[in-house]
Design a protein around this motif. Structure first.
Motif, PDB file in Angstrom:
ATOM      1  N   ARG A   4      -9.760  10.057 -11.966  1.00 50.92           N
ATOM      2  CA  ARG A   4      -8.789   9.580 -12.958  1.00 50.92           C
ATOM      3  C   ARG A   4      -7.751   8.675 -12.301  1.00 50.92           C
ATOM      4  NH1 ARG A   4      -6.168  12.002 -17.697  1.00 50.92           N
ATOM      5  NH2 ARG A   4      -5.401  10.141 -18.738  1.00 50.92           N
ATOM      6  N   ILE A   5      -7.340   9.019 -11.096  1.00 54.55           N
ATOM      7  CA  ILE A   5      -6.387   8.184 -10.358  1.00 54.55           C
ATOM      8  C   ILE A   5      -7.025   6.832 -10.050  1.00 54.55           C
ATOM      9  CG2 ILE A   5      -5.043   7.980  -8.233  1.00 54.55           C
ATOM     10  CD1 ILE A   5      -4.919  11.097  -8.224  1.00 54.55           C
ATOM     11  N   ALA A   6      -8.289   6.849  -9.640  1.00 49.35           N
ATOM     12  CA  ALA A   6      -9.003   5.604  -9.344  1.00 49.35           C
ATOM     13  C   ALA A   6      -9.099   4.718 -10.582  1.00 49.35           C
ATOM     14  CB  ALA A   6     -10.394   5.908  -8.795  1.00 49.35           C
ATOM     15  N   GLU A   7      -9.383   5.324 -11.738  1.00 45.62           N
ATOM     16  CA  GLU A   7      -9.429   4.554 -12.991  1.00 45.62           C
ATOM     17  C   GLU A   7      -8.091   3.878 -13.252  1.00 45.62           C
ATOM     18  OE1 GLU A   7     -10.471   7.271 -16.088  1.00 45.62           O
ATOM     19  OE2 GLU A   7     -12.485   7.616 -15.301  1.00 45.62           O
ATOM     20  N   ALA A   8      -7.016   4.610 -13.042  1.00 49.55           N
ATOM     21  CA  ALA A   8      -5.686   4.060 -13.280  1.00 49.55           C
ATOM     22  C   ALA A   8      -5.373   2.926 -12.307  1.00 49.55           C
ATOM     23  CB  ALA A   8      -4.631   5.161 -13.162  1.00 49.55           C
ATOM     24  N   LEU A   9      -5.673   3.133 -11.037  1.00 47.22           N
ATOM     25  CA  LEU A   9      -5.394   2.101 -10.040  1.00 47.22           C
ATOM     26  C   LEU A   9      -6.236   0.853 -10.268  1.00 47.22           C
ATOM     27  CD1 LEU A   9      -4.988   4.236  -6.800  1.00 47.22           C
ATOM     28  CD2 LEU A   9      -3.196   3.096  -8.101  1.00 47.22           C
ATOM     29  N   ALA A  10      -7.414   1.028 -10.838  1.00 42.64           N
ATOM     30  CA  ALA A  10      -8.282  -0.122 -11.118  1.00 42.64           C
ATOM     31  C   ALA A  10      -7.673  -1.043 -12.165  1.00 42.64           C
ATOM     32  CB  ALA A  10      -9.656   0.356 -11.567  1.00 42.64           C
ATOM     33  N   THR A  11      -6.712  -0.544 -12.939  1.00 38.06           N
ATOM     34  CA  THR A  11      -6.058  -1.386 -13.951  1.00 38.06           C
ATOM     35  C   THR A  11      -4.917  -2.209 -13.358  1.00 38.06           C
ATOM     36  OG1 THR A  11      -4.398   0.251 -14.640  1.00 38.06           O
ATOM     37  CG2 THR A  11      -6.573   0.342 -15.718  1.00 38.06           C
ATOM     38  N   LEU A  12      -4.583  -1.961 -12.106  1.00 36.88           N
ATOM     39  CA  LEU A  12      -3.485  -2.667 -11.461  1.00 36.88           C
ATOM     40  C   LEU A  12      -3.999  -3.852 -10.660  1.00 36.88           C
ATOM     41  CD1 LEU A  12      -1.499   0.372 -10.026  1.00 36.88           C
ATOM     42  CD2 LEU A  12      -1.085  -0.851 -12.162  1.00 36.88           C
ATOM     43  N   PRO A  13      -3.212  -4.915 -10.602  1.00 26.63           N
ATOM     44  CA  PRO A  13      -3.611  -6.042  -9.745  1.00 26.63           C
ATOM     45  C   PRO A  13      -3.633  -5.604  -8.279  1.00 26.63           C
ATOM     46  CG  PRO A  13      -1.824  -6.676 -11.230  1.00 26.63           C
ATOM     47  CD  PRO A  13      -1.995  -5.190 -11.349  1.00 26.63           C
ATOM     48  N   ALA A  14      -4.652  -6.033  -7.550  1.00 23.78           N
ATOM     49  CA  ALA A  14      -4.785  -5.647  -6.146  1.00 23.78           C
ATOM     50  C   ALA A  14      -3.866  -6.451  -5.239  1.00 23.78           C
ATOM     51  CB  ALA A  14      -6.237  -5.821  -5.703  1.00 23.78           C
TER      52      ALA A  14
ATOM     53  N   VAL B 221       0.831  -1.200   0.000  1.00 31.45           N
ATOM     54  CA  VAL B 221       0.000   0.000   0.000  1.00 31.45           C
ATOM     55  C   VAL B 221       0.868   1.254   0.000  1.00 31.45           C
ATOM     56  CG1 VAL B 221      -0.325   0.373   2.490  1.00 31.45           C
ATOM     57  CG2 VAL B 221      -2.169   0.913   0.903  1.00 31.45           C
ATOM     58  N   LEU B 222       2.079   1.151   0.533  1.00 30.12           N
ATOM     59  CA  LEU B 222       2.974   2.312   0.547  1.00 30.12           C
ATOM     60  C   LEU B 222       3.268   2.789  -0.872  1.00 30.12           C
ATOM     61  CD1 LEU B 222       5.440   1.174   3.340  1.00 30.12           C
ATOM     62  CD2 LEU B 222       3.672   2.950   3.501  1.00 30.12           C
ATOM     63  N   ARG B 223       3.481   1.863  -1.776  1.00 33.48           N
ATOM     64  CA  ARG B 223       3.742   2.240  -3.165  1.00 33.48           C
ATOM     65  C   ARG B 223       2.494   2.795  -3.824  1.00 33.48           C
ATOM     66  NH1 ARG B 223       7.297  -1.773  -6.527  1.00 33.48           N
ATOM     67  NH2 ARG B 223       8.738  -1.261  -4.864  1.00 33.48           N
ATOM     68  N   ARG B 224       1.338   2.246  -3.503  1.00 31.72           N
ATOM     69  CA  ARG B 224       0.084   2.772  -4.051  1.00 31.72           C
ATOM     70  C   ARG B 224      -0.160   4.200  -3.566  1.00 31.72           C
ATOM     71  NH1 ARG B 224      -3.226  -1.252  -6.546  1.00 31.72           N
ATOM     72  NH2 ARG B 224      -5.093   0.023  -6.423  1.00 31.72           N
ATOM     73  N   VAL B 225       0.098   4.453  -2.285  1.00 31.39           N
ATOM     74  CA  VAL B 225      -0.085   5.804  -1.749  1.00 31.39           C
ATOM     75  C   VAL B 225       0.895   6.761  -2.415  1.00 31.39           C
ATOM     76  CG1 VAL B 225       0.071   7.245   0.325  1.00 31.39           C
ATOM     77  CG2 VAL B 225      -1.090   5.029   0.428  1.00 31.39           C
ATOM     78  N   ALA B 226       2.133   6.321  -2.627  1.00 33.20           N
ATOM     79  CA  ALA B 226       3.111   7.173  -3.315  1.00 33.20           C
ATOM     80  C   ALA B 226       2.630   7.495  -4.729  1.00 33.20           C
ATOM     81  CB  ALA B 226       4.472   6.476  -3.356  1.00 33.20           C
ATOM     82  N   LEU B 227       2.066   6.524  -5.404  1.00 29.89           N
ATOM     83  CA  LEU B 227       1.535   6.743  -6.747  1.00 29.89           C
ATOM     84  C   LEU B 227       0.374   7.743  -6.701  1.00 29.89           C
ATOM     85  CD1 LEU B 227       1.103   3.995  -9.359  1.00 29.89           C
ATOM     86  CD2 LEU B 227      -0.675   5.685  -9.074  1.00 29.89           C
ATOM     87  N   ILE B 228      -0.506   7.589  -5.732  1.00 31.06           N
ATOM     88  CA  ILE B 228      -1.644   8.509  -5.586  1.00 31.06           C
ATOM     89  C   ILE B 228      -1.144   9.930  -5.360  1.00 31.06           C
ATOM     90  CG2 ILE B 228      -3.590   9.156  -4.088  1.00 31.06           C
ATOM     91  CD1 ILE B 228      -3.877   6.058  -3.537  1.00 31.06           C
ATOM     92  N   LYS B 229      -0.212  10.099  -4.437  1.00 32.74           N
ATOM     93  CA  LYS B 229       0.297  11.434  -4.117  1.00 32.74           C
ATOM     94  C   LYS B 229       0.997  12.059  -5.326  1.00 32.74           C
ATOM     95  CE  LYS B 229      -0.200  13.242  -0.940  1.00 32.74           C
ATOM     96  NZ  LYS B 229      -1.338  14.124  -0.662  1.00 32.74           N
ATOM     97  N   THR B 230       1.754  11.273  -6.072  1.00 35.38           N
ATOM     98  CA  THR B 230       2.422  11.794  -7.266  1.00 35.38           C
ATOM     99  C   THR B 230       1.397  12.220  -8.306  1.00 35.38           C
ATOM    100  OG1 THR B 230       4.354  10.399  -6.853  1.00 35.38           O
ATOM    101  CG2 THR B 230       4.087  11.254  -9.091  1.00 35.38           C
ATOM    102  N   ALA B 231       0.393  11.389  -8.527  1.00 35.86           N
ATOM    103  CA  ALA B 231      -0.655  11.725  -9.493  1.00 35.86           C
ATOM    104  C   ALA B 231      -1.405  12.987  -9.063  1.00 35.86           C
ATOM    105  CB  ALA B 231      -1.618  10.551  -9.655  1.00 35.86           C
TER     106      ALA B 231
END
Length: 159
Positions: free
Chosen positions: A81-91, A62-72
């Protein structure tokens, strides 16, 4: 690589280990407020589970996901738009460098368009007197779509 199953993470014996993190640990390590993590979770951007003691637990990824969110967010992307992008990633795993390259490439055109728009706005600043008037003959900054400016300066009362 050792596979860790979710049920293993939920046991009290594992609750404080490196396999999962508390909401406070994630907030501290990611540099965000606990309330931000709760918000991200409500918006479906990250996921947690409850331990046997009813504490929120997060996988380390989750740390990497949060870093991705903050960067976006720093790029100015809306959460939808961030949610759409994260939805394409494996959970079941953190985003990889390849994931980031793919996501950032999809955002590049939008970012370039916003940069061009901001540069144009910057270049028009010299023509603005900064008074807040809505009906100058030419005010592309304050009111670029003011059709009434052709009838003279000053406010207009609309019917």
């Amino acid at each position: 690589m050792v596979e860790i199953k979710r049920k293993d993470l939920e046991t009290p014996a594992r609750a404080g280990t490196i396999a999962s993190l508390s909401v406070g640990e994630v907030a501290e390590r990611a540099g965000v407020a606990v309330s931000a993590l709760h918000f991200y979770e409500r918006e479906g951007l990250i996921r947690s589970w409850r331990s046997a003691g009813n504490q929120r637990r997060y996988p380390r990824g989750v740390l990497r996901r949060v870093a991705l969110i903050k960067t976006a967010q720093r790029l100015g992307l809306p959460l939808a738009r961030i949610a759409e992008a994260l939805a394409t990633l494996p959970a079941d795993r953190p985003p990889t460098a390849a994931d980031w390259r793919r996501l950032s490439a999809s955002w590049r055109d939008d970012l370039n368009a916003r940069i061009a728009s901001m540069a144009a706005l910057r270049d028009q600043l010299d023509t603005c007197i900064g008074c807040g008037c809505l009906s100058l003959d030419a005010c592309p900054l304050r009111n670029p779509d003011d059709d009434l400016r052709h009838t003279g300066a000053g406010p207009r009362l609309l019917p």
